[in-house]
Motif scaffolding. Structure first.
Motif, PDB file in Angstrom:
ATOM      1  N   ILE A 137       3.543 -58.895 -81.110  1.00 17.45           N
ATOM      2  CA  ILE A 137       4.309 -58.348 -82.580  1.00 17.45           C
ATOM      3  C   ILE A 137       5.224 -59.148 -82.989  1.00 17.45           C
ATOM      4  CG2 ILE A 137       4.798 -56.236 -83.133  1.00 17.45           C
ATOM      5  CD1 ILE A 137       2.558 -54.691 -82.088  1.00 17.45           C
ATOM      6  N   LEU A 138       6.272 -59.124 -81.668  1.00  7.89           N
ATOM      7  CA  LEU A 138       7.951 -59.676 -82.343  1.00  7.89           C
ATOM      8  C   LEU A 138       8.152 -60.860 -82.479  1.00  7.89           C
ATOM      9  CD1 LEU A 138       9.802 -57.488 -79.068  1.00  7.89           C
ATOM     10  CD2 LEU A 138       9.811 -56.756 -81.591  1.00  7.89           C
ATOM     11  N   ARG A 139       9.231 -60.969 -83.287  1.00  7.12           N
ATOM     12  CA  ARG A 139       9.236 -62.131 -83.749  1.00  7.12           C
ATOM     13  C   ARG A 139      10.746 -62.984 -83.077  1.00  7.12           C
ATOM     14  NH1 ARG A 139       8.942 -63.319 -89.980  1.00  7.12           N
ATOM     15  NH2 ARG A 139       9.217 -65.388 -89.378  1.00  7.12           N
ATOM     16  N   HIS A 140      10.152 -63.586 -82.042  1.00 12.89           N
ATOM     17  CA  HIS A 140      11.430 -63.382 -80.895  1.00 12.89           C
ATOM     18  C   HIS A 140      12.696 -64.669 -81.310  1.00 12.89           C
ATOM     19  CE1 HIS A 140       9.274 -61.679 -77.730  1.00 12.89           C
ATOM     20  NE2 HIS A 140       8.205 -62.213 -78.027  1.00 12.89           N
ATOM     21  N   ASP A 141      12.301 -65.307 -82.107  1.00 11.82           N
ATOM     22  CA  ASP A 141      13.734 -66.527 -82.678  1.00 11.82           C
ATOM     23  C   ASP A 141      14.363 -64.898 -83.732  1.00 11.82           C
ATOM     24  OD1 ASP A 141      11.249 -65.916 -84.666  1.00 11.82           O
ATOM     25  OD2 ASP A 141      11.839 -67.410 -85.934  1.00 11.82           O
ATOM     26  N   LYS A 142      13.773 -64.904 -84.787  1.00 11.97           N
ATOM     27  CA  LYS A 142      14.010 -63.677 -85.508  1.00 11.97           C
ATOM     28  C   LYS A 142      15.535 -62.728 -84.932  1.00 11.97           C
ATOM     29  CE  LYS A 142      12.642 -65.605 -89.427  1.00 11.97           C
ATOM     30  NZ  LYS A 142      13.375 -65.894 -90.661  1.00 11.97           N
ATOM     31  N   VAL A 143      14.678 -62.134 -84.155  1.00 11.47           N
ATOM     32  CA  VAL A 143      14.737 -60.801 -82.818  1.00 11.47           C
ATOM     33  C   VAL A 143      16.733 -61.423 -82.262  1.00 11.47           C
ATOM     34  CG1 VAL A 143      14.786 -59.265 -80.478  1.00 11.47           C
ATOM     35  CG2 VAL A 143      13.580 -59.240 -82.928  1.00 11.47           C
ATOM     36  N   GLU A 144      16.107 -62.606 -81.831  1.00  6.80           N
ATOM     37  CA  GLU A 144      17.339 -62.977 -80.985  1.00  6.80           C
ATOM     38  C   GLU A 144      18.673 -63.504 -81.807  1.00  6.80           C
ATOM     39  OE1 GLU A 144      20.183 -64.956 -78.648  1.00  6.80           O
ATOM     40  OE2 GLU A 144      18.014 -63.961 -77.964  1.00  6.80           O
ATOM     41  N   ALA A 145      18.287 -64.190 -82.816  1.00  6.48           N
ATOM     42  CA  ALA A 145      19.396 -64.362 -84.419  1.00  6.48           C
ATOM     43  C   ALA A 145      19.556 -63.205 -84.403  1.00  6.48           C
ATOM     44  CB  ALA A 145      18.344 -65.065 -85.379  1.00  6.48           C
ATOM     45  N   THR A 146      19.338 -62.347 -85.323  1.00  7.67           N
ATOM     46  CA  THR A 146      20.468 -61.364 -85.376  1.00  7.67           C
ATOM     47  C   THR A 146      20.710 -60.133 -83.762  1.00  7.67           C
ATOM     48  OG1 THR A 146      17.901 -60.102 -86.548  1.00  7.67           O
ATOM     49  CG2 THR A 146      19.681 -58.666 -85.663  1.00  7.67           C
ATOM     50  N   LEU A 147      20.757 -60.008 -82.820  1.00  6.67           N
ATOM     51  CA  LEU A 147      20.976 -59.964 -81.508  1.00  6.67           C
ATOM     52  C   LEU A 147      22.945 -60.983 -81.318  1.00  6.67           C
ATOM     53  CD1 LEU A 147      18.535 -58.532 -78.887  1.00  6.67           C
ATOM     54  CD2 LEU A 147      19.704 -57.721 -80.423  1.00  6.67           C
ATOM     55  N   ALA A 148      22.332 -62.071 -81.231  1.00  4.87           N
ATOM     56  CA  ALA A 148      23.149 -62.926 -81.480  1.00  4.87           C
ATOM     57  C   ALA A 148      24.254 -62.455 -82.271  1.00  4.87           C
ATOM     58  CB  ALA A 148      22.924 -64.595 -81.644  1.00  4.87           C
ATOM     59  N   ARG A 149      24.010 -62.152 -83.512  1.00  7.12           N
ATOM     60  CA  ARG A 149      24.977 -61.657 -84.494  1.00  7.12           C
ATOM     61  C   ARG A 149      25.422 -60.651 -84.194  1.00  7.12           C
ATOM     62  NH1 ARG A 149      21.304 -61.953 -88.711  1.00  7.12           N
ATOM     63  NH2 ARG A 149      22.063 -59.625 -88.401  1.00  7.12           N
ATOM     64  N   ILE A 150      25.347 -59.472 -83.804  1.00  6.79           N
ATOM     65  CA  ILE A 150      25.947 -58.733 -83.331  1.00  6.79           C
ATOM     66  C   ILE A 150      26.398 -58.973 -82.572  1.00  6.79           C
ATOM     67  CG2 ILE A 150      25.244 -56.167 -82.380  1.00  6.79           C
ATOM     68  CD1 ILE A 150      22.848 -56.509 -83.949  1.00  6.79           C
ATOM     69  N   GLU A 151      25.753 -59.860 -81.150  1.00  8.82           N
ATOM     70  CA  GLU A 151      27.272 -59.240 -80.409  1.00  8.82           C
ATOM     71  C   GLU A 151      28.122 -60.431 -80.444  1.00  8.82           C
ATOM     72  OE1 GLU A 151      26.844 -61.897 -75.799  1.00  8.82           O
ATOM     73  OE2 GLU A 151      25.667 -62.313 -77.006  1.00  8.82           O
ATOM     74  N   GLN A 152      28.242 -61.291 -81.861  1.00  8.07           N
ATOM     75  CA  GLN A 152      29.068 -62.170 -81.308  1.00  8.07           C
ATOM     76  C   GLN A 152      29.987 -61.241 -82.371  1.00  8.07           C
ATOM     77  OE1 GLN A 152      30.335 -65.303 -80.955  1.00  8.07           O
ATOM     78  NE2 GLN A 152      32.553 -64.574 -82.168  1.00  8.07           N
ATOM     79  N   GLY A 153      29.807 -60.336 -83.488  1.00 10.69           N
ATOM     80  CA  GLY A 153      30.910 -59.345 -84.499  1.00 10.69           C
ATOM     81  C   GLY A 153      31.305 -58.770 -83.447  1.00 10.69           C
ATOM     82  N   TYR A 154      30.555 -58.110 -81.754  1.00 15.44           N
ATOM     83  CA  TYR A 154      30.447 -56.693 -81.211  1.00 15.44           C
ATOM     84  C   TYR A 154      32.233 -57.508 -80.432  1.00 15.44           C
ATOM     85  CZ  TYR A 154      28.296 -53.352 -80.903  1.00 15.44           C
ATOM     86  OH  TYR A 154      28.325 -51.380 -81.836  1.00 15.44           O
ATOM     87  N   MET A 155      32.272 -59.764 -79.668  1.00 20.93           N
ATOM     88  CA  MET A 155      33.104 -59.536 -79.085  1.00 20.93           C
ATOM     89  C   MET A 155      34.081 -59.384 -80.225  1.00 20.93           C
ATOM     90  SD  MET A 155      32.038 -61.173 -76.467  1.00 20.93           S
ATOM     91  CE  MET A 155      33.052 -62.405 -75.660  1.00 20.93           C
TER      92      MET A 155
END
Length: 959
Positions: free
Chosen positions: A177-195
């Motif tokens: 069910i997960l769209r892994h490419d979209k999930v990864e892009a979202t998490l990467a954006r959040i990680e970059q923001g936290y950093m």
């Protein structure tokens, strides 16, 4: 109590630190508002309609202002009462601030700790990065701990959980069910923001400890707005929905745990999973815990804070007596308050001819009815009465190389030159988010605005209606994603209100306001450019597409690109169908030549469907000019100053006949042409040159300014020096310029600076040619248009600004001559080179010292040629000679990569500034610097052998 009155009471209570008043005001909140963001309170003000999205936005702003003021008052009182424990700063969304209805994480932590809370329910990680309030708060309070909570709204803020998931098909497992490419892009954006947040916080205070969390596993509910409904619409069985929500929370926590590992001992991931509970009864709604769950989360934070810092519980300290401020209450908070009744913004419904003659609902105000009447009248018209005239006016407003522009205007062609997009992207840099604040630094609401001249911004009156409101607002640039969909570093500038001209919101609804040209980080407005406002009518033609660059909902910069057309022009307004949302007010409405045709200000309501919008309306630029002209004619000084900054003359704005021949195929589309067509009213960056006699009696650089004579450095035999009236230099107020005859740039500037008499006046001035030289002997604005080159002041604007105020203004104007600048790449002009100049001036002022400063480029045969106009120098040098109690001291600096970093091939890369012996600069420049070499601080030390020393801060300037 109206929202405006409520916020006035909040500001008053904050000023007085009146906790009892805050408690009373809290009782105006009720449960049941329409949520606009996922991590936003389900709350509204007493008497409001809980189902109205507009009123829900009002309630959210009011609730955030109330909670911010209440907590700020608690923090101040506790610190003044002798608190000795660790000082905390918190920033976050509704897990850190859920006003009134719930006792959230920070409410619980404020019992053991003193916390300066900056959180706002409904906030996003990207907005926290843009505002970066935490940096100032950490520095101001010497914070020991920084608490951070974000990312929920960044994932779900648009109601976009469904974009992360596939539609359910029988037999699918969770991983299908997960769209892994979209999930990864979202998490990467959040990680970059936290950093980014963590790096910025630690850069402010190295001993800081940062704590952040990633939520607990939420429990979807049937038809729940943020989880249950989107998953149900995808056909996902209810039994799988909790698994999917929990798995996404697990992925987020795993990513944040990885972030913490990159800052060992300094950043801490507080894992809240399992703290709230898995039953529906443990959760207030789909995303927020009930009070016991928040208490357990807070206890986990407290335990980890004490463990990491080994902090003993603070000793109780008896409160110190203090007096309430019984002064006058604050008046006219700012336009953030009036925004609570701002005209609506909306996604536009499909246009429907049936609205003509439709019955009128009782939801419409008198103003709405007038706007609707005007719009329906335009729909009835087959053609604009003045369409031919407007087409004729447009003929000179299109680029010379865009032969199909008129075909597109008439709907006959969709072909564009490819530079349409790059030109638009460059222009869009001038659009900023305007963040509004009430008294006490409490953010409330936002709008859009755009630069239209040097330090001049245009927005709506209902965004900024007074100087007082303007003085508490900020302009945030680059609040947008880059090409990798990562948040760009924002740049924030104070809106000053020094120049302020406005029209009532119920009339033309516009405001011109001044913006500080530089900020506390040494950044300047120059790279963002500005839009050109054209006074004459004719920029908008019925049926022509328009675009809007905007900050909808105060979020990252967006564009509605050519997806709507102009419905018509009536009176002071243009009607169009571009989508907007709250926060879009004050955005430019642009035609295909990226010229502003209007200032966006509100939407047109459907006649009988409340909450449905059928078009948008903007204020015509030509009518804004009309209002300016009328005010200027009546002697309004702000109107006169705005016209000057816009580059408009002080006449009546009448058009000047054009004798330009038609472009290819223009005559096909303009059947009747008058001989007196208006011309483009734009004025370039350059203004008319001063009269030559301006410098009668001006001596320029004074060689006897210091205790020992320092002659003007010149090359041997005055080689390549362009003499003027027998002099090797052009004298200006307190400085001189020596021009290179072949390169048409200054080879040397020499400035006397008196640190005891500096006048730091507000930046103003327009670039001019020097009348003492032929125009062909100078590099003018053609070298600086539409590129990354700054007009790099070789004499820092402030350096010659000393003596009387008249002398300082005279000197500042002199620094805005093309002879006093050189094309410097933005990374050079706005980086350490700018900081170095500021360090020297600050040193002179702090030490009440006199300094003579010599600056120039190093001309090399391999300097790149730009536009066939100029060879751009890659290297620059500077020598500062200062009067000190121990005698004269001289320091040489070189800003380069070619001379000191020979492995770097690219002309404009990572520039650095180094201290070098002055004899090295003499060899490189060919100038006679012998008069200052005897005072060189390099002496026989490390620099004597030409070993460079990088300048990283004030401690490296060497004076």
């Amino acid at each position: 109590m109206t929202p405006e009155e409520f916020l006035q009471h909040v500001a008053h209570a904050t000023e007085r630190e009146d906790l009892e008043e805050f408690e009373r005001l809290g009782h105006y909140f009720e449960q049941g508002g329409a949520q606009g963001h996922p991590f936003e309170p389900d709350i509204h003000l007493h008497g409001q309609n809980p189902d109205d999205p507009q009123e829900a936005n009002v309630a959210a702003s009011a609730a955030n202002a109330w909670a911010r003021g209440y907590r700020l008052s608690q923090f101040r009182k506790r610190m003044r009462a002798g608190y000795t424990g660790p000082v905390l700063v918190s920033e976050g969304d509704s897990w850190f601030q859920y006003p009134w209805l719930l006792r959230d994480t920070i409410d619980n932590l404020m019992e053991p700790f003193a916390i300066n809370s900056l959180g706002a329910a409904g906030d996003t990680l990207s907005n926290m990065l843009a505002m970066a309030e935490y940096r100032e708060a950490i520095a101001e309070h010497s914070a020991d701990v920084f608490l951070f909570s974000a990312s929920g709204n960044d994932v779900l803020g648009g109601g976009d959980l469904a974009t992360l998931l596939h539609r359910y098909q029988r037999g699918m497992e969770l991983g299908d069910i997960l769209r892994h490419d979209k999930v990864e892009a979202t998490l990467a954006r959040i990680e970059q923001g936290y950093m980014t947040v963590i790096r910025e916080a630690l850069a402010v205070r190295g001993s800081l400890r940062v704590f952040f969390h990633g939520y607990d596993r939420a429990v979807p509910r049937r038809n729940g707005k943020w989880l249950g409904k989107p998953m149900g619409e995808l056909g996902i069985p209810s039994g799988m929905q909790a698994l999917i929500a929990g798995h996404l929370i697990d992925l987020l926590n795993q990513r944040l745990h990885r972030v913490a590992n990159r800052f060992p001992g300094r950043a801490h991931h507080v894992d809240c999973r399992g703290r709230v509970g898995t039953s529906v009864g443990s959760w207030y709604d789909e995303l927020h815990p009930r009070n016991p769950g928040y208490a357990r989360v807070a206890a986990l934070f407290e335990a980890q804070i004490r463990q990491s810092e080994e902090i003993a519980p603070p000793r109780p300290v008896p409160p110190m007596p203090f007096e309430l401020d019984n002064g006058e209450p604050v008046t006219a908070l700012d336009r953030a308050l009036e925004r609570m009744e701002a005209p609506e913004e909306a996604i536009i419904d499909n246009l429907d001819s049936a609205i003509i003659g439709a019955p009128r609902g009782t939801h419409l105000t008198a103003a709405d009815l007038q706007i609707l009447d005007d719009y329906q009248e335009l729909l009835r018209e087959a053609n604009l009465p003045d369409k031919d005239r407007r087409l004729r006016a447009r003929r000179h407003m299109v680029p010379e190389d865009d032969e199909r522009a008129f075909e597109r205007i008439l709907g006959r062609s969709n072909l564009f030159p490819v530079n349409f997009l790059s030109r638009g992207a460059a222009k869009a840099q001038a659009v900023a988010k305007i963040q509004l604040f009430v008294r006490g630094g409490i953010p409330v609401g936002s709008g859009s605005g755009f630069l239209v001249g040097p330090g001049l911004m245009l927005t709506n009156n209902h965004v900024l209606s007074s100087r007082q409101a303007a003085s508490r607002a900020k302009a945030i640039f680059n609040y947008q994603d880059d090409d990798s969909f990562q948040p760009m570093p924002t740049q924030t500038f104070d809106i000053t209100g020094d120049v302020f001209f406005t029209s009532d919101r119920h009339a033309l609804d516009f405001t011109f306001v001044s913006v500080r040209m530089d900020n506390d980080r040494g950044e300047t407005l120059d790279p963002f450019g500005s839009f050109t406002l054209i006074e004459e009518s004719g920029k908008a033609v019925k049926g022509e597409p328009v675009s809007i660059v905007q900050h909808p909902r105060g979020d990252r910069k967006s564009i509605a690109l050519r997806d709507s057309t102009i419905v018509g022009v009536k009176g002071d307004f243009i009607y169009y169908s571009t989508d907007t949302e709250p926060g879009s007010s004050g955005a430019p409405v642009l035609n295909d030549q990226w010229l502003p045709v209007a200032l966006h200000h509100r939407s047109v309501p459907h006649p009988d469907k409340p909450g449905v919008w059928i078009a948008n309306r903007g204020i015509r630029i030509s009518q804004i000019f009309r209002a300016l002209r009328e005010a200027a004619a009546a002697g309004d000084q702000d109107a006169l100053e705005v016209l000057r900054l816009l580059g408009a003359d002080e006449g009546d704005g009448a058009a000047v006949p054009s004798t330009r021949p038609l472009r290819p195929r223009e005559d096909m589309f303009i059947p009747t042409l008058d001989s007196s067509l208006p011309v483009d009213g734009t004025v370039g960056v350059s203004e008319a040159a001063f009269a030559v006699d301006r410098w009668d009696g001006v001596a320029g650089y004074d060689p006897d300014f210091l205790s020992e004579t320092i002659a003007l450095p010149l090359p041997e035999g005055r080689r390549n020096v362009r003499e003027v009236n027998g002099r090797p230099d052009l004298p200006y107020k307190h400085f001189s310029v020596v021009m290179h005859e072949g390169r048409k740039l200054a080879m040397l500037t020499a400035c006397n600076t008196d640190g005891t008499r500096l006048k730091r006046l507000r930046r103003s001035g327009s670039w001019r040619l020097d009348p003492r030289l032929p125009q062909a002997a100078q590099i003018d604005n053609e070298a600086y248009r539409h590129n990354d080159y700054d007009r790099g002041h070789l004499v820092r604007r402030v350096a010659p600004m000393w003596g009387s105020e008249d002398d300082a203004r005279f000197a500042m104007a002199d620094t805005f001559h093309y002879t006093v600048c050189a094309p410097q790449h933005a990374r050079l002009n706005q980086g350490i080179w700018l900081e170095l100049e500021d360090y020297i001036l600050d040193w002179a002022e702090e030490n009440a010292a006199k300094v003579s400063i010599f600056t120039g480029p190093l001309f090399r045969a391999d300097d790149p040629v730009y536009r066939g106009l100029v060879q751009v120098p890659a290297d620059y040098w500077k020598v500062a000679v200062a009067e000190t109690p121990a005698g004269l001291r001289a320091v040489g600096y070189l800003h380069t990569q070619k001379n000191l970093i020979p492995t770097v091939d690219e002309a404009f890369g990572d520039y650095r500034t180094h201290r070098v012996p002055i004899h090295v600069l003499a060899e490189l420049s060919g100038l006679d610097l012998s008069a200052v070499q005897g005072f060189d601080v390099a002496g026989g030390g490390f620099e004597a052998m030409a070993a460079p020393r990088e300048v990283r801060g004030p401690e490296d300037i060497g004076l």
